[in-house]
Design a protein around this motif. Structure first.
Motif, PDB file in Angstrom:
ATOM      1  N   ASP A   1       1.027  -1.171   0.180  1.00 19.84           N
ATOM      2  CA  ASP A   1      -0.089  -0.107   0.028  1.00 19.84           C
ATOM      3  C   ASP A   1       0.589   1.340  -0.016  1.00 19.84           C
ATOM      4  N   LEU A   2       1.575   1.534  -1.145  1.00 22.30           N
ATOM      5  CA  LEU A   2       2.425   2.379  -1.257  1.00 22.30           C
ATOM      6  C   LEU A   2       2.076   3.440  -2.454  1.00 22.30           C
ATOM      7  N   PRO A   3       2.451   4.521  -2.865  1.00 18.65           N
ATOM      8  CA  PRO A   3       2.247   5.125  -4.015  1.00 18.65           C
ATOM      9  C   PRO A   3       2.964   4.478  -4.854  1.00 18.65           C
ATOM     10  N   LYS A   4       2.438   4.428  -6.434  1.00 18.43           N
ATOM     11  CA  LYS A   4       3.086   3.711  -7.644  1.00 18.43           C
ATOM     12  C   LYS A   4       3.565   4.775  -8.532  1.00 18.43           C
ATOM     13  N   SER A   5       4.500   4.323  -9.372  1.00 19.26           N
ATOM     14  CA  SER A   5       4.674   5.147 -10.549  1.00 19.26           C
ATOM     15  C   SER A   5       3.840   4.634 -11.802  1.00 19.26           C
ATOM     16  N   PRO A   6       4.131   5.269 -12.863  1.00 21.75           N
ATOM     17  CA  PRO A   6       3.407   4.648 -14.211  1.00 21.75           C
ATOM     18  C   PRO A   6       4.054   3.244 -14.295  1.00 21.75           C
ATOM     19  N   GLY A   7       3.445   2.190 -14.558  1.00 22.40           N
ATOM     20  CA  GLY A   7       3.809   0.920 -14.864  1.00 22.40           C
ATOM     21  C   GLY A   7       3.675   0.095 -13.731  1.00 22.40           C
ATOM     22  N   GLY A   8       3.264   0.656 -12.550  1.00 24.95           N
ATOM     23  CA  GLY A   8       3.055  -0.253 -11.332  1.00 24.95           C
ATOM     24  C   GLY A   8       4.246  -0.389 -10.199  1.00 24.95           C
ATOM     25  N   ARG A   9       5.662   0.367 -10.594  1.00 24.32           N
ATOM     26  CA  ARG A   9       6.515   0.275  -9.592  1.00 24.32           C
ATOM     27  C   ARG A   9       6.028   1.230  -8.252  1.00 24.32           C
ATOM     28  N   ILE A  10       6.871   1.038  -7.455  1.00 22.69           N
ATOM     29  CA  ILE A  10       6.780   1.900  -6.067  1.00 22.69           C
ATOM     30  C   ILE A  10       7.490   3.169  -6.684  1.00 22.69           C
ATOM     31  N   GLY A  11       6.521   4.137  -6.281  1.00 25.86           N
ATOM     32  CA  GLY A  11       6.622   5.509  -6.567  1.00 25.86           C
ATOM     33  C   GLY A  11       7.561   6.151  -5.802  1.00 25.86           C
ATOM     34  N   VAL A  12       8.926   6.935  -6.170  1.00 24.54           N
ATOM     35  CA  VAL A  12       9.848   7.720  -5.311  1.00 24.54           C
ATOM     36  C   VAL A  12       9.939   9.234  -5.962  1.00 24.54           C
ATOM     37  N   ASP A  13      10.525  10.002  -4.980  1.00 21.31           N
ATOM     38  CA  ASP A  13      10.516  11.112  -5.378  1.00 21.31           C
ATOM     39  C   ASP A  13      12.171  11.494  -6.011  1.00 21.31           C
ATOM     40  N   GLU A  14      12.721  12.708  -6.222  1.00 20.53           N
ATOM     41  CA  GLU A  14      13.895  12.896  -6.606  1.00 20.53           C
ATOM     42  C   GLU A  14      15.083  12.273  -5.751  1.00 20.53           C
ATOM     43  N   TRP A  15      14.778  12.106  -4.542  1.00 19.57           N
ATOM     44  CA  TRP A  15      15.994  11.445  -3.582  1.00 19.57           C
ATOM     45  C   TRP A  15      15.657  10.094  -3.376  1.00 19.57           C
ATOM     46  N   LEU A  16      14.997   9.402  -4.017  1.00 22.47           N
ATOM     47  CA  LEU A  16      14.647   7.893  -3.920  1.00 22.47           C
ATOM     48  C   LEU A  16      13.695   7.559  -2.904  1.00 22.47           C
ATOM     49  N   ARG A  17      13.245   8.469  -2.263  1.00 22.89           N
ATOM     50  CA  ARG A  17      12.239   8.250  -1.106  1.00 22.89           C
ATOM     51  C   ARG A  17      10.813   8.186  -1.429  1.00 22.89           C
ATOM     52  N   VAL A  18      10.085   7.195  -0.715  1.00 29.47           N
ATOM     53  CA  VAL A  18       8.832   7.044  -0.967  1.00 29.47           C
ATOM     54  C   VAL A  18       7.939   7.704   0.037  1.00 29.47           C
ATOM     55  N   PRO A  19       7.151   8.627  -1.014  1.00 29.05           N
ATOM     56  CA  PRO A  19       6.452   9.745  -0.331  1.00 29.05           C
ATOM     57  C   PRO A  19       5.345   9.075   0.624  1.00 29.05           C
ATOM     58  N   SER A  20       4.967   9.756   1.812  1.00 32.86           N
ATOM     59  CA  SER A  20       3.892   9.274   2.694  1.00 32.86           C
ATOM     60  C   SER A  20       4.379   7.849   3.513  1.00 32.86           C
ATOM     61  N   ALA A  21       5.560   7.464   3.353  1.00 37.93           N
ATOM     62  CA  ALA A  21       6.273   6.466   4.035  1.00 37.93           C
ATOM     63  C   ALA A  21       7.498   7.081   4.455  1.00 37.93           C
TER      64      ALA A  21
END
Length: 559
Positions: free
Chosen positions: A402-422
């Motif tokens: 239950d983490l944000p996803k990027s296009p294609g279904g991967r785990i979504g990360v920001d520019e510093w490879l952090r997972v937002p909301s986690a």
């Protein structure tokens, strides 16, 4: 004599207490037993002024066990597995309603590696042993972090050379590196561990990961589950082969992602070669057994086809002369092979593979059966060996998070490879991709991408630790430095017969050096020889190449 009388008196009182509980029937609770034990410990015999306090503590400890109190932790790991919980605790867990409450009760009782205490180093938990995870493990500052790695395999696979192991050009051990050699702290430091297990869930609120041992044989419960508390978590669990939900692929095709896959391909290939020499076998059956089909025209599929062509032209024709004319290789691709390479290089690869016996077919697989595949135009292709190499996609584990996803279904990360909301969670490698809001494209699932991300994150975590942000919830105001930027340094692919392609452009539309031929093959081998993780494996690879050049490939079938 005095000590004997004390012991007998205590034993008698204890026996009477327990007998009274037993006579009341099965409804007596562990709490009653615990109370009896504590009363016995506090009785007249234990008020004797010369009795050691250790005797009272022993009975109190026994009372705590009856009441369901966990034993003390060993090196930070609780040692009571779920199967050994007292009956009352197990019953209490069973009384919880199904669903989340039941799962929470079971997780509460799991053996665990508990939270770090004040004064201890923060704990970094890494899920996976792929390119990204191993580069992170290699570079992470173990003076700032205790490192825990969780993975169902205890080694890293040097995937660019995996195709060479399928036909005996290289030995399997030449392309694997134990994770404990990549990061020695996992085997030597008291707070660092490697666990042979798969992660089954993550609770980002509690900062816990839930794991299932890769094998429960000989353990106290099956499956054996445990949990690990983390200060920082890195998800680098990789991806799974894409099957596009085509019927029969998982049951009948062999992927080329792990050493076990290469071993299976090698075993199947050699078995078919030997079975085809049996007397009385029909011509059509011989052709089917010795037809090797590769689906997917990316670098892995092309390199495997080239290696297979070499094996047939040089080794099979000498050692299996009776069936040499039946061996055939077919490469099926929906579009163009090596679509990320320069147009001229693609044409070179097409001509070269065709010249040395690889049949290139453009088509889409519709269905896979045990002995044949059906294409979308109705063509039926019989096969004896089917290798599936059509790229990778998110794994079932990644999809379940239950983490944000990027296009294609991967785990979504920001520019510093952090997972937002986690908080305190990072993701990298094939399982991660930039979120749409970052304005960045999802990076390709390449080894150089994953390795670069692992190197970057090791530096970032070191920077955070230097600002006292290593503990959970402490990195909020830390200066993370520059965001991650990926710059493509080029692509290489071997096509067999001492030929390779080298494309040093940053992308398909950019200008740069593109070359093919023998010199490119030397560059390909030199580059990969220097990129192999350890000097031990570099030696293995060099010796294997020399041995194959002089004596040919080994065709021994083992297993």
């Amino acid at each position: 004599m005095a000590w004997s009388r004390i012991g007998r008196g205590a034993g008698a009182q204890l026996s009477q207490s327990l007998s009274r509980i037993a006579s009341e029937g099965g409804g007596a609770t562990p709490g009653a037993a615990a109370s009896a034990l504590r009363n016995a410990a506090a009785g007249p015999c234990f008020r004797f002024q010369h009795v050691s306090p250790l005797h009272g503590l022993a009975f109190a400890g026994l009372a705590d066990k009856c009441a369901g109190v966990q034993p003390p932790m060993s090196r930070g790991i609780s040692t009571t597995p779920p199967m050994l919980r007292p009956a009352a605790v197990a019953a209490a867990a069973a009384e919880h309603s199904d669903g989340e409450d039941s799962d929470a009760a079971l997780r509460h009782q799991m053996p665990s590696l508990g939270p770090t205490r004040p004064g201890e180093k923060p704990r970094l938990v890494v899920l996976g042993t792929g390119w990204a995870a191993c580069r992170l493990l290699k570079d992470v500052d173990t003076s700032a972090f205790d490192v825990v790695c969780v993975s169902p395999r205890n080694h890293m696979v040097f995937t660019p050379l995996l195709a060479s192991t399928c036909v005996g050009t290289l030995e399997f051990r030449s392309v694997v590196e134990p994770v404990s050699r990549i990061q020695s702290a996992l085997a030597t430091r008291p707070g660092s561990f490697f666990f042979l297990a798969s992660c089954s869930g993550i609770d980002t609120r509690k900062h816990e990961v839930y794991c299932t041992a890769a094998s429960s044989e000989g353990l106290s419960s099956h499956p054996y589950r445990f949990k690990i508390a983390y200060d920082k978590l890195v998800i680098a669990s990789g991806a799974e082969p894409l099957t596009f939900n085509i019927k029969g692929v998982e049951e009948n095709a062999i992927f080329l992602r792990e050493v076990s896959h290469a071993q299976e391909i090698r075993r199947k290939l050699l078995t078919n070669l030997m079975l085809s020499e049996n007397p009385g076998l029909a011509e059509d059956e011989k052709k089917r057994l010795l037809h090797c089909v590769v689906v997917g025209g990316g670098p892995t599929g092309v390199e495997f086809s080239g290696e297979l062509s070499d094996f047939i032209m040089r080794d099979v024709r000498q050692r299996y002369a009776h069936v040499k004319d039946y061996v055939k290789v077919t490469l099926i691709e929906a579009n163009e092979i090596l679509s990320s390479f320069d147009v001229g290089l693609r044409q070179y690869a097409t001509n070269h593979l065709s010249k040395y016996g690889v049949n290139l077919v453009r088509g889409i697989v519709k269905e896979v059966r045990p002995t044949e595949i059906t294409l979308s135009d109705g063509t039926v292709v019989p096969y004896g060996l089917l290798v599936w190499s059509t790229g990778v996609g998110p794994s079932e584990f990644v999809r379940s998070l239950d983490l944000p996803k990027s296009p294609g279904g991967r785990i979504g990360v920001d520019e510093w490879l952090r997972v937002p909301s986690a908080p305190d969670v990072f993701a990298l490698g094939d399982c991660a991709g930039f979120l749409e809001r970052t304005g960045r494209p999802v990076l390709p699932a390449l080894a150089q991408v994953a390795e670069r991300e692992g190197k970057y994150l090791a530096r970032l975590l070191g920077r955070v630790a230097a600002q006292n942000g290593g503990k959970a919830h402490c990195a909020g105001k830390a200066d993370l430095g520059e965001p991650f930027v990926y710059k493509h340094i080029g692509s290489m692919a071997s096509v067999g017969r001492y030929k390779a392609l080298v494309d040093l452009r940053e992308n398909k539309d950019a200008k740069g050096v593109s070359m093919a031929g023998f010199v490119s093959w030397l560059m390909w081998r030199s580059a990969y020889l220097t990129r192999v993780v350890s000097w031990r494996n570099r030696f293995y690879v060099a010796v294997n190449w020399a041995t194959t050049l002089v004596f040919g490939r080994d065709n021994t079938r083992i297993g």
